[in-house]
Design an enzyme around this catalytic site. Structure first.
Site, PDB file in Angstrom:
ATOM      1  N   CYS A  85       0.836  -1.192   0.000  1.00  0.00           N
ATOM      2  CA  CYS A  85       0.000   0.000   0.000  1.00  0.00           C
ATOM      3  C   CYS A  85       0.879   1.252   0.000  1.00  0.00           C
ATOM      4  CB  CYS A  85      -0.946   0.089   1.187  1.00  0.00           C
ATOM      5  SG  CYS A  85      -2.147  -1.234   1.245  1.00  0.00           S
ATOM      6  N   ARG A 117       4.190  -0.209  -4.535  1.00  0.00           N
ATOM      7  CA  ARG A 117       3.908  -0.790  -3.217  1.00  0.00           C
ATOM      8  C   ARG A 117       2.589  -1.562  -3.190  1.00  0.00           C
ATOM      9  NH1 ARG A 117       7.056   1.845   0.808  1.00  0.00           N
ATOM     10  NH2 ARG A 117       5.708   0.847   2.303  1.00  0.00           N
ATOM     11  N   TRP A 159      -2.701  -2.744  -1.773  1.00  0.00           N
ATOM     12  CA  TRP A 159      -2.373  -4.172  -1.882  1.00  0.00           C
ATOM     13  C   TRP A 159      -3.289  -4.838  -0.870  1.00  0.00           C
ATOM     14  CZ3 TRP A 159      -0.617  -8.247   1.105  1.00  0.00           C
ATOM     15  CH2 TRP A 159      -0.138  -9.355   0.407  1.00  0.00           C
ATOM     16  N   ASN A 193      -2.278   1.998   5.622  1.00  0.00           N
ATOM     17  CA  ASN A 193      -1.377   0.922   5.214  1.00  0.00           C
ATOM     18  C   ASN A 193      -1.068   0.126   6.476  1.00  0.00           C
ATOM     19  OD1 ASN A 193       0.694  -0.658   4.177  1.00  0.00           O
ATOM     20  ND2 ASN A 193       2.216   0.994   4.327  1.00  0.00           N
ATOM     21  N   GLY A 194      -1.385  -1.166   6.483  1.00  0.00           N
ATOM     22  CA  GLY A 194      -1.148  -1.975   7.681  1.00  0.00           C
ATOM     23  C   GLY A 194      -2.356  -2.854   7.938  1.00  0.00           C
ATOM     24  N   GLU A 216      17.755 -18.044  -5.899  1.00  0.00           N
ATOM     25  CA  GLU A 216      17.409 -16.673  -6.295  1.00  0.00           C
ATOM     26  C   GLU A 216      17.033 -16.617  -7.783  1.00  0.00           C
ATOM     27  OE1 GLU A 216      16.571 -14.049  -4.965  1.00  0.00           O
ATOM     28  OE2 GLU A 216      17.011 -12.426  -6.358  1.00  0.00           O
ATOM     29  N   LYS A 254      13.413 -15.313  -9.130  1.00  0.00           N
ATOM     30  CA  LYS A 254      13.246 -14.237 -10.109  1.00  0.00           C
ATOM     31  C   LYS A 254      12.298 -14.673 -11.218  1.00  0.00           C
ATOM     32  CE  LYS A 254      14.262 -11.573  -8.321  1.00  0.00           C
ATOM     33  NZ  LYS A 254      14.805 -11.339  -7.058  1.00  0.00           N
ATOM     34  N   GLU A 293       8.516 -15.062  -9.930  1.00  0.00           N
ATOM     35  CA  GLU A 293       7.735 -13.888  -9.550  1.00  0.00           C
ATOM     36  C   GLU A 293       7.388 -12.982 -10.720  1.00  0.00           C
ATOM     37  OE1 GLU A 293       9.624 -11.209  -6.777  1.00  0.00           O
ATOM     38  OE2 GLU A 293      11.582 -11.719  -7.559  1.00  0.00           O
ATOM     39  N   HIS A 323      18.184 -37.350  -4.653  1.00  0.00           N
ATOM     40  CA  HIS A 323      17.368 -37.746  -3.503  1.00  0.00           C
ATOM     41  C   HIS A 323      15.882 -37.477  -3.757  1.00  0.00           C
ATOM     42  CE1 HIS A 323      21.001 -38.562  -1.305  1.00  0.00           C
ATOM     43  NE2 HIS A 323      21.466 -37.371  -1.662  1.00  0.00           N
ATOM     44  N   LYS A 329       6.076  -4.249  -3.636  1.00  0.00           N
ATOM     45  CA  LYS A 329       7.385  -3.961  -3.055  1.00  0.00           C
ATOM     46  C   LYS A 329       7.151  -3.641  -1.589  1.00  0.00           C
ATOM     47  CE  LYS A 329      11.707  -3.067  -4.412  1.00  0.00           C
ATOM     48  NZ  LYS A 329      12.424  -4.200  -5.021  1.00  0.00           N
TER      49      LYS A 329
END
Ligand code: F6R
Length: 613
Positions: free
Chosen positions: A2, A27, A74, A100-101, A483, A487, A490, A506, A608
């Protein structure tokens, strides 16, 4: 998570707000909305979808208001539709809030308010808070005080802005656990979740702390805590320049940020490495240096990509400093009552410095009495302020939701950190000089890898229809495999898994068939021959291998005819290698996502800076 922006001053509020929302859109981008006070009346416009959907609804010629705020969401509570979009109003329709929260006790507050006859139009926790503030305001007619009293009853987190029609010259902000920055202009103020929304207007900012609120008119500000005690806060200056917030000719921020990495590594090391003596200087750690020298254990904690940096950091610190290192997901660490001794160091690694779980992990560590450090990009962020000492990345703002340049800067700073402690303990001057020489070479070597972007693009085109990928590596390249897979997942929404190469037999080897692209990190190091056997095992089962290999490695001859593609990267020390070996994987993910037409800078469901847990 947000984005919020508020304005009071002399400019046209709708323009400042929409401009700011563009800056903080990374965000959250499920829906967006604004409230302004126009000719004494509260006007609220909101819409699901991206910011341009909202913009279409705003007639900029019609409004001349100089006060208001905007929000880009968000979703946490309630689906991302028009009605759940912020701002939310109280029952009188005269008080508007953006938030936001998460309000954790919203159900209890909602049933209390429902019993008192208040009603709700949305499924959001934020509307409950709006109605609650409104219910107090109804009686005391003082919006700042109503906000303060309401927040005293709230559990959870908030970065919050409030305006009220009956007090049209005032904007109230408050925070707990979610970021809020106050931009101080000349007869104007901007309040935002992010410095990036402020820097267009002023570089002078104040960072309120948790449980603090600010009351702004166009020419005054008062900061107080929720116990109603006024507080003096230092004004600081934003470090970065406006052009860092533009794409600079690149189609996406992510690609720009990938290409910036030579520069950002230079920024991370500038003034910190001393070639002549093989030493590292980290000014932010001076006060804890003696304790670090004798540390018995270091715990690195982070989330997502930053957690992958932490894994690499573990290998680096254990190799150079010979101190045992634990790596912890912050979200697990904070809740499982970890064993922490007072002489331990808990180090948070975070680009944003606002990730809720990482911040809380640090608070938990502090409660247990150890020393906390931050390796953080955003100056003045919550984690930077919550830790006892730390090192900044100086990577500049990272706008692409997928972290790239912050990751390589984190790994670089972790290498500096490992060498810093190592030189105080057992690392010789000769070894220090050898590593620093290699660190100085990184930017040049990154440029060499970036010159192969077109070749990587071609490989990406060939595999863009694959629905599964594997990434395999050993040693320092194992976290790089994780990583690289993250990438790809996402930004392209293609399933990918990273694995330590030797673990394949395994179980996961069963996944291999002739449709499966397998990215091998086959760089020159002490486990190259072992990795070569793993590569043979995949080849024997038909996997399509893309190898990241080191130039001038005689061993390459042995794998060349087993793989579909070789991408060469320059030679360096194994301990420096992860800073280079991730770059082709960032490009591969980028070009596959681009080929698939994905929204690369704003991938679905993500945002983000994850300021909710
Ligand atoms: C992935 C990504 C995330 C972040 C994670 C932690 O590309 O960016 O996984 O790494 O959300 O964020 P910070 O580093 O801001 O704490």
């Amino acid at each position: 998570m947000c984005g919020i922006i508020g304005y009071i001053g002399k400019r046209k509020a709708t323009e400042v707000i929409m401009n700011g929302l563009k800056r903080v859109e990374y965000r959250g981008y499920d829906s967006a909305g604004i409230s302004i006070i126009e000719n004494g009346k509260l006007v609220t416009i909101k819409k699901s979808g991206r910011l341009n959907e909202l913009n279409k609804l705003i007639d900029h010629n019609k409004y001349s208001s100089n006060i208001g705020f905007g929000h880009t969401r968000w979703a946490t509570h309630g689906e991302p539709n028009d009605i759940n979009a912020h701002p939310h109003l109280d029952n009188s329709g005269k008080v508007s809030i953006i938030h936001n929260g998460i309000i954790e006790n919203y159900s209890a507050l909602k049933s209390l308010l429902t019993k008192q006859g208040y009603h709700f139009k949305t499924e959001t926790d934020t509307e409950v808070l709006a109605v609650y503030i409104g219910s107090i305001y109804e009686k005391n007619k003082n919006i700042a005080e109503a906000v303060r009293l309401a927040l005293a009853d709230v559990t959870g987190t908030f970065g919050l802005l409030v305006i009220a029609e009956d007090e049209p010259d005032k904007i109230i902000g408050a925070r707990r656990g979610s970021p809020l920055v106050i931009g101080i202009g000349k007869n104007e103020f901007i309040l935002a979740s992010d410095q990036t929304a402020i820097v267009d207007y002023t570089k002078h900012v104040i960072y309120p702390d948790d449980n603090e609120m600010v009351i702004l008119t166009k020419d005054s500000y008062v900061i107080k805590n929720l116990d109603n005690i006024n507080i003096n806060k230092e004004i600081t200056t934003i470090e970065f320049e406006l052009n860092q917030l533009e794409k600079g000719g690149f189609p996406h921020f992510m690609l720009k940020e990938i290409f910036e990495q030579g520069k950002t590594i230079e920024n991370a090391t500038r003034g910190r490495i001393i070639l002549a003596t093989g030493d590292v200087r980290l000014g932010g750690l001076t006060e804890v240096a003696d304790r670090l020298r004798t540390a018995k254990r270091i715990i690195l904690t982070a989330c997502g990509t930053s957690w992958h940096s932490a894994l690499i950091g573990k290998y680096m610190i254990e190799t150079l400093a010979r101190i045992p290192v634990d790596v912890e997901y912050a979200s697990e660490f904070r809740y499982r009552d970890p064993v922490i001794y007072p002489e331990d160091f808990v180090v948070a690694i975070s680009q944003s410095g606002e990730t809720a779980d990482t911040l809380e992990a640090i608070r938990e560590a502090k409660r247990k009495g150890c020393t906390t450090l931050g390796i953080v990009n955003v100056v003045g962020s919550s984690i930077a302020r919550a830790t006892d000492a730390g090192v900044y990345l100086h990577a500049g703002p990272e706008i692409g939701v997928a972290s790239t340049k912050a990751f390589t800067s984190q790994v670089t700073v972790l290498l500096l950190f490992a060498l810093y402690i190592g030189r105080m303990r057992s690392v010789s001057q000769t070894e220090g000089i050898r590593i620093i020489k290699e660190i100085q070479e990184i930017p040049k070597k990154i440029e060499k890898i970036l010159q192969q972007a077109d070749k990587i693009k071609e490989i990406a085109k060939r595999y863009s229809k694959s629905r599964n990928f594997l990434y395999l590596g050993r040693g320092y390249n194992y976290p790089i495999a994780l990583e690289g897979a993250l990438k790809l997942k996402e930004i392209s929404y293609v399933h990918a898994e990273g694995y330590p190469a030797a673990e394949m037999k395994h179980g996961p080897l069963a996944l291999i068939d002739d449709e499966m692209p397998v990215v091998f990190l086959a760089t020159k190091d002490e486990v190259f021959d072992k990795l070569r056997s793993n590569l043979e095992e995949v080849k024997a089962r038909g996997g399509k291998i893309i190898a990241i290999a080191t130039e001038n490695n005689e061993g390459n001859e042995l794998i060349k005819n087993k793989v579909e593609h070789m991408i060469y990267i320059p030679e360096t020390l194994p301990i420096v290698m992860p800073i280079l070996s991730i770059i082709p994987l960032q490009l591969l993910a980028y070009y596959i996502a681009d080929e698939l037409g994905r929204d690369i800078d704003n991938p679905r469901h993500l945002a983000k800076s994850v300021t909710v847990e």
